[in-house]
Design a protein around this motif. Structure first.
Motif, PDB file in Angstrom:
ATOM      1  N   GLY A 211     108.335 -32.768   3.946  1.00  0.00           N
ATOM      2  CA  GLY A 211     108.622 -32.960   2.533  1.00  0.00           C
ATOM      3  C   GLY A 211     107.398 -33.358   1.732  1.00  0.00           C
ATOM      4  N   VAL A 212     106.572 -34.237   2.290  1.00  0.00           N
ATOM      5  CA  VAL A 212     105.335 -34.656   1.609  1.00  0.00           C
ATOM      6  C   VAL A 212     104.426 -33.450   1.378  1.00  0.00           C
ATOM      7  CG1 VAL A 212     103.187 -35.968   1.890  1.00  0.00           C
ATOM      8  CG2 VAL A 212     105.377 -37.040   2.394  1.00  0.00           C
ATOM      9  N   ALA A 213     104.312 -32.598   2.384  1.00  0.00           N
ATOM     10  CA  ALA A 213     103.469 -31.403   2.253  1.00  0.00           C
ATOM     11  C   ALA A 213     103.991 -30.472   1.170  1.00  0.00           C
ATOM     12  CB  ALA A 213     103.393 -30.672   3.597  1.00  0.00           C
ATOM     13  N   ALA A 214     105.297 -30.193   1.199  1.00  0.00           N
ATOM     14  CA  ALA A 214     105.883 -29.275   0.221  1.00  0.00           C
ATOM     15  C   ALA A 214     105.826 -29.862  -1.195  1.00  0.00           C
ATOM     16  CB  ALA A 214     107.324 -28.959   0.606  1.00  0.00           C
ATOM     17  N   ALA A 215     106.134 -31.143  -1.333  1.00  0.00           N
ATOM     18  CA  ALA A 215     106.165 -31.768  -2.655  1.00  0.00           C
ATOM     19  C   ALA A 215     104.798 -31.761  -3.324  1.00  0.00           C
ATOM     20  CB  ALA A 215     106.687 -33.207  -2.537  1.00  0.00           C
ATOM     21  N   ASN A 216     103.737 -31.904  -2.542  1.00  0.00           N
ATOM     22  CA  ASN A 216     102.387 -31.989  -3.098  1.00  0.00           C
ATOM     23  C   ASN A 216     101.647 -30.665  -3.179  1.00  0.00           C
ATOM     24  OD1 ASN A 216     101.512 -34.946  -3.631  1.00  0.00           O
ATOM     25  ND2 ASN A 216     102.569 -35.078  -1.666  1.00  0.00           N
ATOM     26  N   LEU A 217     102.031 -29.690  -2.352  1.00  0.00           N
ATOM     27  CA  LEU A 217     101.206 -28.491  -2.224  1.00  0.00           C
ATOM     28  C   LEU A 217     101.905 -27.187  -2.608  1.00  0.00           C
ATOM     29  CD1 LEU A 217      99.373 -29.393   1.123  1.00  0.00           C
ATOM     30  CD2 LEU A 217      98.639 -29.833  -1.222  1.00  0.00           C
ATOM     31  N   LEU A 218     103.152 -27.269  -3.081  1.00  0.00           N
ATOM     32  CA  LEU A 218     103.824 -26.099  -3.635  1.00  0.00           C
ATOM     33  C   LEU A 218     103.965 -26.270  -5.147  1.00  0.00           C
ATOM     34  CD1 LEU A 218     106.564 -25.412  -0.938  1.00  0.00           C
ATOM     35  CD2 LEU A 218     104.762 -23.827  -1.620  1.00  0.00           C
ATOM     36  N   TYR A 219     104.247 -25.177  -5.839  1.00  0.00           N
ATOM     37  CA  TYR A 219     104.276 -25.228  -7.299  1.00  0.00           C
ATOM     38  C   TYR A 219     105.580 -25.795  -7.859  1.00  0.00           C
ATOM     39  CZ  TYR A 219     107.089 -20.937  -6.963  1.00  0.00           C
ATOM     40  OH  TYR A 219     108.069 -20.011  -6.664  1.00  0.00           O
ATOM     41  N   GLU A 220     106.648 -25.781  -7.088  1.00  0.00           N
ATOM     42  CA  GLU A 220     107.957 -26.205  -7.580  1.00  0.00           C
ATOM     43  C   GLU A 220     108.190 -27.693  -7.294  1.00  0.00           C
ATOM     44  OE1 GLU A 220     111.162 -26.507  -9.432  1.00  0.00           O
ATOM     45  OE2 GLU A 220     110.464 -24.427  -9.337  1.00  0.00           O
TER      46      GLU A 220
END
Length: 487
Positions: A120-129
């Motif tokens: 979740g930390v990776a997706a929250a910080n490194l994706l556009y959405e």
């Protein structure tokens, strides 16, 4: 924090190492990545979850070489985590002790919630959405994290894994049994994980995205951030479950994933159905990046500052871009844009593209001054990795690539028509970009105020030290009239 950090993730199917190098407080880039298909879980699910000797040997050999690579890259910190297969193994202590004694490596066995949190930390910080639910399908388990406004609100781990289902059901031809098992596990999600957008993490989902990209002849060879509507590809994904190995290879599935792609696809489809998801955003990042970012952002609530983009900062750091010059030229571009936007129907959303194009436009000069625009185009298209939609990073790079022309050849952007705005919009943005560069041709960043005005269809720019700009402006035809007055 160490300048070079290695993160090792021992999953049920593969062991992976990612080595990150910091360029500034929050700037970083991937220095090296390695993977070994150790399949630590092989044979475990049929033997009470116990790790088998041959799998342990494979893991130790791979980890030994990972450490050699990390040492050669002057790594100062090594973070190693193990997930589902190891945490579920009754004999995990034996494995952990052997690794510590033989390699000097301490492995942290993380529980399912922590694994979901890292993804979740990776997706929250490194994706556009900013909002969505992560689905991270591994060999032994599948993790979910609910993200609201880039914050992780809930996590859960289910005993749904590709290797687990392969050994328990698919190897026995019991597909219906697998479906029933998956549905029972998914009931544990309840109604908390409710989102129409899914962030797809892990090798299975990446492999499926690559197959879809091949099928639709997607114009970019970029996986992270690739987005698709589920309803458009649901039938194709369902077919994958029934495909032969030969058919899977033709569809673009790599040989090393043939034996686990079918159970992985079934897990994915059932999860999407349960969530009622409509859209998948492919994540090229996961647990390893999450471990790194959790360490990097431990004093910042595990989030980058507002309006901060790590890819942009890294490009500025690596290519030594003068931020004062970039800010000055950005101001010019936005002044001209505001004068023209109403008459030429330019949406305010394009200000973002112009801003980043200007800020990063000099990256290619470090490669070759004369062809800098071409090199910058390539650098940005392939380095604006985090926090951008594919359409955004493509437009930013093409504004730089074509800014020296009034007209762009149709064939040059035809293949990108599904991602770029209409050709005339791109040309107008290129013209505005060119004017911003022209006004600051002497790089003086004048303290004397430069004024911008519009009379009929003419943009008038007045100020000191604009002799070269005025001279050069006569060599270029724009989509609007330009008058430069050198006081």
């Amino acid at each position: 924090m160490a300048k070079v950090t290695a993160v090792i993730d021992i999953g049920s199917n593969s062991a992976r190492m990612a080595v990150f190098k910091k360029t500034s407080r929050f700037g970083f880039y991937l220095l090296r990545e390695e993977k070994s298909k150790v399949r630590i879980s092989e044979g475990a699910y049929e033997n009470g979850g116990n790790l088998q000797d041959f799998a342990i040997e494979r893991a130790i050999k791979a980890l030994r070489e990972f450490l050699l690579i990390a040492k050669s890259l002057k790594t100062r910190k090594i973070l190693c985590v193990a997930t589902s297969a190891v945490r579920d193994a009754p004999n995990k202590a034996e494995f952990l002790k052997r690794v510590k004694d033989e390699l000097g490596l301490k492995i942290k066995v993380i529980d399912g919630d922590k694994e979901a949190f890292y993804g979740g930390v990776a997706a929250a910080n490194l994706l556009y959405e900013k909002n969505g639910v992560t689905i991270d399908i591994g060999g032994g388990s599948t993790e979910f994290a609910l993200i609201v406004d880039k914050r992780i609100e809930a996590t859960i781990s289910l005993k749904l894994g590709t290797v687990r289902l392969k050994e328990l059901f698919f190897d026995k031809g019991d597909i219906e049994g697998a479906k029933k098992y998956i549905k029972n596990e998914l009931e544990k999600l309840g109604k908390v994980f409710d989102s129409k957008k899914v962030f797809g993490i892990g090798g299975t989902i990446r492999a499926l995205s690559q197959a879809i990209m091949k099928k639709i002849e997607y114009p970019l060879d970029i996986l992270h951030g690739f987005t698709y509507e589920i309803k458009e590809h649901k039938d194709f994904l369902e077919k994958i479950i029934k495909m032969s190995d030969e058919e899977l290879l033709k569809a673009g599935i790599k040989p090393e994933r043939l034996d686990v792609i079918r159970p992985g696809t079934l897990i994915f489809l059932e999860a999407l159905k349960y969530l009622g998801a409509k859209e998948v955003i492919t994540s090229g990042v996961g647990v390893r990046e999450g471990v790194f970012l959790t360490d990097l952002l431990r004093n910042d609530n595990y989030r980058f500052p507002d309006n901060f983009n790590p890819s942009v900062r890294t490009i500025i750091d690596v290519y030594q871009i003068d931020r004062k010059i970039a800010s000055y030229e950005t101001k010019i571009a936005l002044e001209v844009f505001d004068l023209l936007k109403e008459e030429f129907k330019l949406d305010d959303k394009y200000k973002m593209h112009l801003t980043y194009a200007i800020k990063l436009s000099r990256a290619g000069e470090l490669v070759d001054f004369y062809e800098a625009h071409k090199h910058t185009d390539y650098i940005l298209l392939n380095s604006l990795h985090y926090g951008f939609r594919h359409c955004d990073r493509l437009l930013i790079s093409k504004i730089i690539r074509f800014h020296k022309r009034k007209k762009i050849k149709k064939k040059e952007i035809e293949k990108f028509k599904c991602l770029l705005p209409k050709k005339d919009i791109v040309e107008k943005l290129c013209n505005i970009f060119w004017v911003a560069k022209l006004i600051n041709i002497n790089l003086s960043m004048p303290q004397v105020e430069i004024t911008f005005s519009k009379k009929d269809k003419k943009i008038i720019i007045k100020g000191e030290n604009l002799y070269l700009a005025k001279e050069r402006s006569k060599t270029r035809e724009l989509f609007f009239d330009l008058e430069i007055v050198n006081n």
